[in-house]
Write an enzyme that holds these catalytic residues in place. Structure first.
Site, short mmCIF file in Angstrom:
data_model
loop_
_atom_site.label_atom_id
_atom_site.label_comp_id
_atom_site.label_asym_id
_atom_site.label_seq_id
_atom_site.Cartn_x
_atom_site.Cartn_y
_atom_site.Cartn_z
N GLY A 1 0.84 -1.21 0.00
CA GLY A 1 0.00 0.00 0.00
C GLY A 1 0.87 1.25 0.00
NE ARG B 1 -1.19 -4.60 -0.16
CZ ARG B 1 -2.06 -3.60 0.03
NH1 ARG B 1 -3.10 -3.47 -0.75
NH2 ARG B 1 -1.87 -2.76 1.02
CB THR C 1 2.76 0.84 6.13
OG1 THR C 1 1.39 0.64 6.54
CG2 THR C 1 3.64 0.51 7.32
CG ASP D 1 1.38 -2.68 10.48
OD1 ASP D 1 2.22 -2.03 9.82
OD2 ASP D 1 0.60 -3.50 9.96
NE ARG E 1 -2.37 -4.66 5.86
CZ ARG E 1 -2.84 -4.94 4.66
NH1 ARG E 1 -3.59 -5.98 4.47
NH2 ARG E 1 -2.55 -4.19 3.62
#
Ligand code: F6P
Length: 325
Positions: free
Chosen positions: A13, A74, A128, A132, A174
């Site tokens: 992303g 992706r 991102t 995370d 996410r």
């Protein structure tokens, strides 16, 4: 170790600040007289040989722009041995001696496999909005996304207050709650539902009730997307059944969170990461992710970064418990 040619790509992303990172890589490579290739569309482009030479003139006027001018994707093909073989053939074709990948954990999982199969040093830059990734306090794009979310929620608060409505707002992340937790604190949400903290419908209902008793003007519940929590519409529906006299609305912020000009913080972070990534290759580092901890640049192996789960700051969860109602 001398590096004469390197490749840079964005993968997974997109996130605001990726362009700033590419620009820093290109400038640093030029400084060390390294030929720099940009790979379009991440691993997909590497497999297909979608490669272009990048000089400093090619990265003018992109520092402040969101998205990634190299484009991103992706790639399912890269998960196959055949796909990675093709990718390596292109690395050999362009004689790249190092690869810099700007992306998220999926991209580094691919990089780890690739680096173990073929002799190509790889450095990862965490990019991102989700924040995370283990091995860095901040990822490129997170600060910008957070500010976008706060800005949008502020606007929703205006209309929520005018109509005395209760809003359930779903934000991205996410499977992690960094965006939800921090934006919820910053906008005075009644409650914040994140995967890292157990919740029950009863707890949610008592937050709604207390907020109402205390005459809270911002009737906002921030919900992190993700499998564990269930959809925001289901939560809103259950709350509506419990409180039939409430006027409830749902707002899913979606991809607006991924766009926009990067914040100052993200531009500086991305620039630091870009410079350090090239220098790391020159110092013979491989299969590591660059990160920032307490303001200092650190390196973590892909192995560790993938295996370990980044923990959300417990102190901030405590703040939520104390001041949300
Ligand atoms: O990882 C970034 C992210 O925006 C997540 O927050 C979100 O779950 C996902 O990507 C959305 O992916 P896509 O743009 O492919 O729908």
């Amino acid at each position: 170790m001398g590096v004469e040619k390197l490749g840079v790509m964005t993968s997974g992303g997109d996130s605001p600040g990726m362009n700033a990172a590419i620009r820093a890589v290109v400038h640093t490579a030029a400084q060390y007289e390294i030929q720099c290739f940009g790979i379009r569309l991440g691993y997909k482009g590497l497999i297909e040989g979608d490669v272009l030479e990048l000089e400093t003139k090619d990265v003018r006027n992109i520092l402040h722009r969101g998205g990634t001018f190299l484009k991103t994707a992706r790639s399912d093909k890269f998960r196959t041995f055949e796909g990675r073989k093709k990718a390596y053939e292109n690395i050999q074709k362009y004689k790249m001696e190092g690869l810099i990948i700007i992306g998220g954990d999926g991209s580094f999982t691919g990089a780890k496999v690739f680096g173990s199969e073929y002799d190509i040093p790889i450095i990862g830059i965490p990019g991102t909005i989700d924040n995370d990734i283990y091995g860095t306090d901040f990822t490129v794009g997170y600060d910008t996304a957070l500010n976008t979310v706060v800005n949008v929620i502020d606007k929703i608060v205006d209309t929520a207050t005018s109509h005395n409505r209760l809003f359930f707002i779903e934000v991205m992340g996410r499977d992690s709650g960094f965006i939800a937790l921090n934006s919820g604190i910053a906008t005075g949400a009644l409650d914040i539902l994140i995967p890292e903290k157990d919740y029950t419908l009863d707890k949610l209902f008592s937050s709604v009730e207390r907020g109402s008793n205390q005459g809270k003007s911002s009737r906002i519940i921030v919900v992190a997307e993700g499998k564990k929590l269930g959809r925001v519409y289901a939560l809103a529906k259950a709350t509506q059944i419990k409180f039939p006299y409430y006027d409830i609305r749902v707002s899913i912020l979606g991809h607006v969170q991924r766009g926009g000009n990067p914040s100052c913080y993200d531009r500086v972070l991305a620039s630091r990461f870009g410079v350090e990534a090239v220098e790391a290759l020159l110092h013979g580092k491989r299969e590591v992710l660059i990160g920032i901890r307490s303001g200092k640049i650190i390196f973590t192996t892909f192995e560790e970064a993938i295996q370990k789960q980044k923990e959300i700051n417990k102190d901030i969860i405590k703040i939520l418990d104390v001041i949300s109602v």
